[in-house]
Design a protein around this motif. Sequence first.
Motif, PDB file in Angstrom:
ATOM      1  N   SER A  65    -118.990  55.210  79.075  1.00  9.10           N
ATOM      2  CA  SER A  65    -117.731  54.649  78.590  1.00  9.10           C
ATOM      3  C   SER A  65    -117.477  53.258  79.158  1.00  9.10           C
ATOM      4  O   SER A  65    -116.376  52.725  79.034  1.00  9.10           O
ATOM      5  CB  SER A  65    -116.568  55.577  78.969  1.00  9.10           C
ATOM      6  N   SER A  66    -118.497  52.680  79.794  1.00  9.60           N
ATOM      7  CA  SER A  66    -118.320  51.378  80.439  1.00  9.60           C
ATOM      8  C   SER A  66    -117.854  50.320  79.449  1.00  9.60           C
ATOM      9  O   SER A  66    -116.884  49.608  79.698  1.00  9.60           O
ATOM     10  CB  SER A  66    -119.628  50.941  81.105  1.00  9.60           C
ATOM     11  N   CYS A  67    -118.515  50.219  78.310  1.00 11.18           N
ATOM     12  CA  CYS A  67    -118.132  49.195  77.337  1.00 11.18           C
ATOM     13  C   CYS A  67    -116.806  49.540  76.663  1.00 11.18           C
ATOM     14  O   CYS A  67    -116.003  48.641  76.351  1.00 11.18           O
ATOM     15  CB  CYS A  67    -119.240  49.010  76.294  1.00 11.18           C
ATOM     16  N   GLU A  68    -116.556  50.816  76.456  1.00 14.16           N
ATOM     17  CA  GLU A  68    -115.258  51.212  75.901  1.00 14.16           C
ATOM     18  C   GLU A  68    -114.139  50.823  76.861  1.00 14.16           C
ATOM     19  O   GLU A  68    -113.078  50.352  76.435  1.00 14.16           O
ATOM     20  CB  GLU A  68    -115.240  52.720  75.652  1.00 14.16           C
ATOM     21  N   LEU A  74    -109.551  43.959  77.353  1.00 17.35           N
ATOM     22  CA  LEU A  74    -110.023  42.577  77.181  1.00 17.35           C
ATOM     23  C   LEU A  74    -108.918  41.568  77.448  1.00 17.35           C
ATOM     24  O   LEU A  74    -109.152  40.517  78.072  1.00 17.35           O
ATOM     25  CB  LEU A  74    -110.586  42.386  75.775  1.00 17.35           C
ATOM     26  N   ASP A  75    -107.692  41.836  76.972  1.00 20.18           N
ATOM     27  CA  ASP A  75    -106.592  40.887  77.181  1.00 20.18           C
ATOM     28  C   ASP A  75    -106.326  40.683  78.659  1.00 20.18           C
ATOM     29  O   ASP A  75    -106.111  39.558  79.124  1.00 20.18           O
ATOM     30  CB  ASP A  75    -105.325  41.377  76.476  1.00 20.18           C
ATOM     31  N   THR A  76    -106.331  41.787  79.411  1.00 16.29           N
ATOM     32  CA  THR A  76    -106.093  41.697  80.858  1.00 16.29           C
ATOM     33  C   THR A  76    -107.211  40.920  81.542  1.00 16.29           C
ATOM     34  O   THR A  76    -106.948  40.063  82.400  1.00 16.29           O
ATOM     35  CB  THR A  76    -106.001  43.106  81.465  1.00 16.29           C
ATOM     36  N   LEU A  77    -108.442  41.203  81.166  1.00 11.42           N
ATOM     37  CA  LEU A  77    -109.581  40.489  81.761  1.00 11.42           C
ATOM     38  C   LEU A  77    -109.518  38.999  81.451  1.00 11.42           C
ATOM     39  O   LEU A  77    -109.783  38.158  82.318  1.00 11.42           O
ATOM     40  CB  LEU A  77    -110.895  41.082  81.243  1.00 11.42           C
ATOM     41  N   ALA A  78    -109.156  38.653  80.201  1.00  7.72           N
ATOM     42  CA  ALA A  78    -109.056  37.242  79.825  1.00  7.72           C
ATOM     43  C   ALA A  78    -107.954  36.555  80.616  1.00  7.72           C
ATOM     44  O   ALA A  78    -108.119  35.419  81.087  1.00  7.72           O
ATOM     45  CB  ALA A  78    -108.797  37.125  78.328  1.00  7.72           C
ATOM     46  N   ALA A  79    -106.823  37.258  80.803  1.00  3.98           N
ATOM     47  CA  ALA A  79    -105.711  36.673  81.556  1.00  3.98           C
ATOM     48  C   ALA A  79    -106.077  36.458  83.014  1.00  3.98           C
ATOM     49  O   ALA A  79    -105.545  35.558  83.677  1.00  3.98           O
ATOM     50  CB  ALA A  79    -104.487  37.583  81.445  1.00  3.98           C
ATOM     51  N   THR A  84    -116.696  36.123  80.550  1.00  6.77           N
ATOM     52  CA  THR A  84    -117.823  36.902  80.029  1.00  6.77           C
ATOM     53  C   THR A  84    -118.070  38.071  80.970  1.00  6.77           C
ATOM     54  O   THR A  84    -118.343  37.868  82.157  1.00  6.77           O
ATOM     55  CB  THR A  84    -119.098  36.052  79.914  1.00  6.77           C
ATOM     56  N   VAL A  85    -117.958  39.269  80.450  1.00 10.46           N
ATOM     57  CA  VAL A  85    -118.128  40.467  81.268  1.00 10.46           C
ATOM     58  C   VAL A  85    -119.251  41.314  80.682  1.00 10.46           C
ATOM     59  O   VAL A  85    -119.485  41.305  79.468  1.00 10.46           O
ATOM     60  CB  VAL A  85    -116.826  41.283  81.354  1.00 10.46           C
ATOM     61  N   ALA A  86    -119.936  42.030  81.547  1.00 13.21           N
ATOM     62  CA  ALA A  86    -121.073  42.860  81.123  1.00 13.21           C
ATOM     63  C   ALA A  86    -120.732  44.331  81.303  1.00 13.21           C
ATOM     64  O   ALA A  86    -119.961  44.710  82.189  1.00 13.21           O
ATOM     65  CB  ALA A  86    -122.315  42.508  81.922  1.00 13.21           C
ATOM     66  N   THR A 153    -112.695  36.695  72.536  1.00 15.48           N
ATOM     67  CA  THR A 153    -112.920  37.016  71.119  1.00 15.48           C
ATOM     68  C   THR A 153    -113.350  38.456  70.893  1.00 15.48           C
ATOM     69  O   THR A 153    -113.286  38.954  69.769  1.00 15.48           O
ATOM     70  CB  THR A 153    -114.010  36.092  70.542  1.00 15.48           C
ATOM     71  N   GLY A 154    -113.805  39.108  71.953  1.00 16.46           N
ATOM     72  CA  GLY A 154    -114.332  40.456  71.807  1.00 16.46           C
ATOM     73  C   GLY A 154    -115.733  40.495  71.229  1.00 16.46           C
ATOM     74  O   GLY A 154    -116.283  41.579  70.986  1.00 16.46           O
ATOM     75  N   GLU A 155    -116.326  39.319  71.019  1.00 22.14           N
ATOM     76  CA  GLU A 155    -117.650  39.250  70.411  1.00 22.14           C
ATOM     77  C   GLU A 155    -118.749  39.446  71.460  1.00 22.14           C
ATOM     78  O   GLU A 155    -118.603  39.053  72.624  1.00 22.14           O
ATOM     79  CB  GLU A 155    -117.853  37.903  69.717  1.00 22.14           C
TER      80      GLU A 155
END
Length: 440
Positions: A65-68, A74-79, A84-86, A153-155
């Motif tokens: 479930s790491s990627c989930e 994502l919003d929290t990580l971007a803030a 770029t996260v793996a 972007t979530g891409e």
Amino acid sequence: MRSVLRTALIALTLALLPAQAIAATPQSHTPTPSETSSAAAELPQPAPQKAERPNANTALASSASSCEKVRSKLDTLAAEGQRTVACTAPAPAHKPSVPETPATDVTALADRTPVPLPDWCYDSSDGDGTWYYNRSHACSIDTLSVDVIDTRTGELVGQIYYQTNELVYTADDLPTWGHQVTIRMYGGWGLISGTTVEGAATCPGPCTLSEADVDFPAQSVSVGSAPWGEALPASTATAAGAIGEAKSTMYWVFNNPSWTQGTDLIGSQVVVPVRCDNDTKGVSTPGCVFKDYAPVNVVSLSGLYPNYARHIQDAQASGLPGAYPDGQPLTRQTNDTTITSNRRTACPQASSGGYPRPTGYSCDEYPFASTHQGAASNPLLGRTFDWCQISTLTSRTGPGWSACMIPATENTAAGRDDLRIFYNENRVLENDAFYVWIVQ
């Protein structure tokens, strides 16, 4: 200490691997004709066993479930400035192939080269993380990916496709085992150049694992490289009569200087327990095996004990247990009083009203006296065969036991140099199941 243990484990492991899996560096020794003949006459090997898969894929227990999890925040990580996260995800399984890089000799392996997986690991695996094992080895090959995600972007901006080649190997005369994992990247794209992998290990249960016995430094990840790590857990079941079971776990993590966050820790635990003991009858040192695999004693009709093998073959064909692979297994009996009772029931001495021994012959019983299926468990159901020189027994089928006169020197040698060694090397304890496979 680690190098001493590893060298001993490797030497034992290589001795158990098929010759083709040990592509040694050139040596000056030229095989003699007798060595060549001996190699050609190697006995067939019983098949490994497939382990039942756990409720959740153990290799992905912390990473499925790491990627989930990453995508859910994502919003929290971007803030937070994480651009770029793996993360790690399962990938479509594909059939593994034997690596082209040859194995080497014990000296080189004692440095920093992984122990080669037995060929049966590659033959058995579909690359889906299933474990396969025998009495001394367990292996798993899994297919995974590292996904690199742009938090804004979530891409996907990169992926690494890789397989884990995992091996756990034991020694019958050492209270320790080896657990290694090799990372084999077979493809990728995007923001992955400069990726490294490093790891650690744990051993819950009756075992210890010091930092000095874990070797998984940071290593580059690329197609063609083979970064790997290893642990050498030690059992605490070393006192006389002690028995202990444990499952070691390897962990690893991917990092890259261009990622603002590497992967979570990925863990893989061997799914079948390693049993170490100092309770094997007739053995004075502790050792370890995979106790869930019923070992197989392979005996050849054209080998050193042809009459012994023929008797077992006829006995199994008459309905007695122990035949590999489809018969009911035998189970070991270690009580000396019961063993004596089994032997006296199947092979009473002529002086006690039993069978006369032809000159140079002695009485062989099956199932062995050292099993719970021995003659005393069914004293009235004895049988023999027309070549066995016992006139007071007749033929029959079904449960029971059999007796046969075979050359005394062969009978003694088979018990001393075959069955006893089989018990010792496989650490067959009281009630352990095992089979006897008669081959040509």
